[in-house]
Each structure stands twice: as C-alpha cells, then as structure tokens.
Design an enzyme around this catalytic site. Structure first.
Site, PDB file in Angstrom:
ATOM      1  CG  HIS A  67      12.134  -5.569   8.245  1.00  0.00           C
ATOM      2  ND1 HIS A  67      12.009  -6.634   7.379  1.00  0.00           N
ATOM      3  CD2 HIS A  67      11.298  -4.613   7.776  1.00  0.00           C
ATOM      4  CE1 HIS A  67      11.121  -6.336   6.439  1.00  0.00           C
ATOM      5  NE2 HIS A  67      10.689  -5.106   6.655  1.00  0.00           N
ATOM      6  CE  LYS A 101       1.956  -6.891   0.291  1.00  0.00           C
ATOM      7  NZ  LYS A 101       3.064  -6.443   1.106  1.00  0.00           N
ATOM      8  NE  ARG A 155      12.991   0.275   1.910  1.00  0.00           N
ATOM      9  CZ  ARG A 155      12.259  -0.670   1.360  1.00  0.00           C
ATOM     10  NH1 ARG A 155      12.699  -1.906   1.335  1.00  0.00           N
ATOM     11  NH2 ARG A 155      11.096  -0.404   0.822  1.00  0.00           N
ATOM     12  CB  SER A 177      10.448  -8.458   2.386  1.00  0.00           C
ATOM     13  OG  SER A 177      10.697  -8.063   3.698  1.00  0.00           O
TER      14      SER A 177
HETATM   15  O1  PNS Z   1       5.570  -4.211   5.296  1.00  0.00           O
HETATM   16  P1  PNS Z   1       4.427  -3.575   4.568  1.00  0.00           P
HETATM   17  O2  PNS Z   1       3.753  -4.571   3.681  1.00  0.00           O
HETATM   18  O3  PNS Z   1       4.829  -2.327   3.843  1.00  0.00           O
HETATM   19  O4  PNS Z   1       3.372  -3.132   5.703  1.00  0.00           O
HETATM   20  C1  PNS Z   1       2.150  -2.541   5.361  1.00  0.00           C
HETATM   21  C2  PNS Z   1       1.211  -2.484   6.572  1.00  0.00           C
HETATM   22  C3  PNS Z   1       1.011  -3.862   7.160  1.00  0.00           C
HETATM   23  C4  PNS Z   1       1.803  -1.575   7.614  1.00  0.00           C
HETATM   24  C5  PNS Z   1      -0.134  -1.882   6.076  1.00  0.00           C
HETATM   25  O5  PNS Z   1      -0.558  -2.572   4.945  1.00  0.00           O
HETATM   26  C6  PNS Z   1      -1.237  -1.941   7.139  1.00  0.00           C
HETATM   27  O6  PNS Z   1      -1.162  -1.299   8.154  1.00  0.00           O
HETATM   28  N1  PNS Z   1      -2.277  -2.756   6.866  1.00  0.00           N
HETATM   29  C7  PNS Z   1      -3.359  -2.971   7.776  1.00  0.00           C
HETATM   30  C8  PNS Z   1      -4.668  -2.444   7.195  1.00  0.00           C
HETATM   31  C9  PNS Z   1      -4.759  -0.948   7.390  1.00  0.00           C
HETATM   32  O7  PNS Z   1      -4.793  -0.447   8.482  1.00  0.00           O
HETATM   33  N2  PNS Z   1      -4.817  -0.248   6.249  1.00  0.00           N
HETATM   34  C10 PNS Z   1      -4.859   1.191   6.223  1.00  0.00           C
HETATM   35  C11 PNS Z   1      -3.470   1.772   6.231  1.00  0.00           C
HETATM   36  S1  PNS Z   1      -3.417   3.170   5.251  1.00  0.00           S
END
Ligand code: PNS
Length: 188
Positions: free
Chosen positions: A19, A43, A92, A130
C-alpha cells in the site's frame, strides 16, 4: 504531475508495504492523493478505523501531497464530493484483475466521468496482502518486511496486549509461596 485529486480507497486493515509503495508512486503522479479508508465494511476488521487512520497518517507524514480520510457508502459519491478526477487502485497479479475490473466498470457505470487508474506496486510486494499479513501475524509468524515497522508493532500489540508493556520497568513485589517469601516481578 497530473492536475487534480486522486482517491486511493481501501480497507487498509492493516496498511502493508505494498500500500505504502503505491501511495509513494501515486503521490509522484497526482497533484493530491487522498487515501480513503472505508468505514462501513461488512468485514469485522482487526484494526478500528481510528487505528488505521493513525497508522496511515504516521506512514505518510513524509508525503506532503497525501491526505488520509475515511468514507462511507458509495465510493464514487465520496470521490465526487472531493472533486476527484480519478480513483487509484493497485494491481499486484493477474488474480487481482478480475475483481478490480469488475469494480472499475461498476464505478464507471455509477459515475462515467470518474476514471480508475491502476498502478503496480514493486514486484517484491506482489504477494503481500492485508489478509495474509493478518493470518501470518495471528499465527505468530514474522511479518518483517511485509508491513512498515509501525504496523508490525501494532500487530504485535494487537495479538499480545502484554507486548506493549514489555520494556516498562517492573516493580519487585514479594509473593508468599508455601510459607516462603519469593521475589516476583510485577508489571507496572
Ligand atoms: O482494500 P479493499 O477491501 O479491496 O477495498 C475495497 C473498496 C473499499 C475500494 C470497495 O469495497 C469500495 O469502494 N467500497 C465502497 C462501496 C462501493 O462504492 N461499492 C461499489 C464498488 S463496485
């Protein structure tokens, strides 16, 4: 350097060297990079949002155009409210691609003016996530080199709360065992 704000959203539970590597790369390309922690994740996180905020702030203190924030609800709505021009995400390996593509296309459907930009962290972090860091740390394995030192420390404290006090001076208190007084060290 690109004009405008980019949002780097994620869970960052905990932030890894991958990150941080991506933040450093993003900070060179965008005028301003806002690292945005999702608050309402389904989660159950290892670190609270406040803990992640604190860790990320400490880790990015040297990056003057990086800001740490939190968001709730739809990411594109948050990005619009910040007047961001794009979303930054890291890829990645090919295994990330399917999920990231799906998310980028859904976000484009929700907000067509917002572009997703993908960047690759250094290849030495290509296997670091993570989730795996949490798994290794929880099983007592070493996470050195996978996460910044501050995070390594926080992981140790989270898994073994006594670790936090390991260097504090201990008060010597007498303990009576079988009628005999024995010197015992007590945590301050
Ligand atoms: O680190 P992560 O868990 O892969 O991040 C995922 C994240 C936070 C970027 C994604 O879950 C998100 O943007 N969630 C907010 C809700 C949202 O907008 N959902 C639609 C995205 S397709």
């Amino acid at each position: 350097m690109n004009k405008g704000i980019a949002i780097y959203p994620g869970s960052f539970d905990p932030p890894t060297n991958g990150h941080l590597d991506l933040m450093e790369r993003g900070a060179k390309i965008f005028e301003e990079l806002v690292v945005a922690i999702l608050r309402n994740s389904e989660k159950s996180p290892m670190f609270s949002v406040a803990e992640r905020l604190e860790m990320l702030r400490a880790l990015t203190g040297h990056l003057k155009n990086v800001r740490i924030d939190t968001f709730d609800g739809l990411m594109v709505e948050y990005a619009k409210s910040m007047q961001a021009v794009c979303i930054l995400r890291g890829i990645r390996a090919i295994s990330d691609y399917e999920y990231e593509l799906q998310m980028a296309l859904m976000n484009r459907k929700l907000e067509p003016t917002l572009e997703t930009v993908f960047m690759m962290p250094a290849d030495k972090y290509s296997y670091v996530s993570s989730r795996l860091v949490r798994e290794v740390a929880q099983a007592g394995g070493p996470v050195k080199g996978l996460v910044p030192e501050i995070v390594e420390q926080k992981l140790r404290e989270k898994i073994d709360p006594a670790y936090k006090f390991r260097d504090e001076p201990r008060e010597i208190v007498p303990e009576i065992i079988g009628g005999r007084e024995k010197k015992r060290k007590k945590r301050a």
